[in-house]
Enzyme design. Structure first.
Site, PDB file in Angstrom:
ATOM      1  CD  GLU A 288      -1.840  -2.451   1.238  1.00 32.31           C
ATOM      2  OE1 GLU A 288      -0.729  -2.579   1.487  1.00 32.31           O
ATOM      3  OE2 GLU A 288      -2.818  -3.255   0.898  1.00 32.31           O
TER       4      GLU A 288
ATOM      5  CG  HIS B  60      -9.309  -7.772   7.421  1.00 33.52           C
ATOM      6  ND1 HIS B  60      -8.589  -8.398   8.220  1.00 33.52           N
ATOM      7  CD2 HIS B  60      -8.800  -8.292   6.147  1.00 33.52           C
ATOM      8  CE1 HIS B  60      -7.096  -9.026   7.682  1.00 33.52           C
ATOM      9  NE2 HIS B  60      -7.635  -8.723   6.128  1.00 33.52           N
TER      10      HIS B  60
END
Length: 327
Positions: free
Chosen positions: A60, A129
């Site tokens: 990322e 998550h």
């Protein structure tokens, strides 16, 4: 007007913007041949090719940094985060670079980038998550943040975000991807929804339910029950954008109903609802007939068990309970 899925509304927005502007590109993990983790980009790689729809490594910090750099050179990247919960890996890029470049360059360099992807809990995928980070990013000047609740708003806000010259973060609640709603047909013209403009999803007179993202759906369900079983008329205000925030719409609805319940999936401590409660206190206190109430996620990390997670998140029962307490 036709009905389409939330995920298809976003894909339609991406497809139309790819066609409108050859500077628009899509980048992210598995957005190309795999069609995206939640199939939002399905078919776009086949149609637009590998130079417009680009798979990135699982890094990322690396690909978001690449997108920010590309945006500074005139490209308009739309970056997909497989989960917004992975933002922590790229936090420096997201808040020190994307948010600050225009200010630090004295306005000489814009960062026209969109960060989008699934956020929030409710899918039993565990604490790492299931973060709900819209309030976190809204706290950084230079960033714009929105959380659409309906397919129509998802398409309109996405198209507006892509055309904006500042970084815009679009939080798409994972559980909304499979929901359907009315969306104008492309033949009816360009469907744009402005950033910073809230929308009254239900007109009411007794209590204002102020929400964003999937919490709007919960608020609408609670409003139906409150009307049918208790005769309480709730107005549901969908914020749509967290920053810029439509402050006047919030003040107006509170001045109309004199009561407010804030429904917010983020945590109560320093969350979006805390900011809205402060806004009401500062600008509409004299119009309140009861204390402002909040229905937030419980103040713990997300829980894996689906039954316990359902109780941790805002739900219709908790909303009704708070409304009955002040109506």
């Amino acid at each position: 007007m036709r009905e389409i899925l939330y995920r298809h509304a976003i894909r339609e927005a991406l497809d139309e913007e790819l066609a409108r502007d050859d500077k628009v590109v899509i980048m992210g993990e598995e957005v190309a041949q795999y069609n995206g983790a939640y199939k939002v980009t399905e078919g776009l790689w086949d149609k637009w090719g590998c130079k417009r729809v680009v798979d990135t490594p699982i890094s990322e910090a690396g690909f978001i940094g690449m997108g920010i750099g590309a945006s500074m050179l005139g490209i308009r990247p739309v970056m997909e985060l497989m989960f917004w919960s992975f933002h922590s890996v790229a936090f420096d890029q997201l808040v020190n670079n994307a948010a600050c470049v225009r200010y630090m360059s004295g306005g000489l360099c814009n960062v026209p980038i969109v960060m989008r992807g699934p956020a929030n809990g409710g899918t039993s995928v565990g604490a790492t998550h299931s973060h709900c980070p819209e309030g976190l990013f809204a706290a950084f000047p230079g960033l714009k943040v929105c959380a659409p609740a309906t397919p129509s708003d998802a398409k309109g806000l996405m198209k507006t975000a892509i055309r904006d010259n500042d970084p815009v973060y679009v939080m798409e609640n994972t559980l909304l991807y499979g929901t359907k709603g009315h969306v104008p047909d492309p033949s009816e013209g360009d469907h744009l929804v402005p950033l910073g403009k809230a929308d009254i999803k239900r007109v009411g007179s007794d209590v204002s339910l102020i929400a964003h993202g999937r919490s709007v759906i919960r608020a609408l369900a609670a409003a139906e029950t409150l009307q049918s079983e208790h005769g309480i008329s709730c107005e549901v205000l969908d914020l749509r954008s967290i920053r810029p925030l439509d402050q006047q719409a919030i003040i107006d609805t509170v001045m109309k109903t004199n009561r407010a319940v804030l429904v917010d999936e983020s945590k109560p401590f320093c969350g979006v609802s805390a900011q809205i409660a402060t806004l009401i206190q500062e600008h509409a206190f004299d119009h309140l007939d009861a204390p402002v109430k909040r229905v937030c996620a419980l103040d713990t990390p997300a829980i894996y068990s689906p039954h316990i997670e359902d109780e941790q998140l805002p739900n219709e029962h908790r909303i009704i309970e708070q409304v009955l307490g002040i109506a």
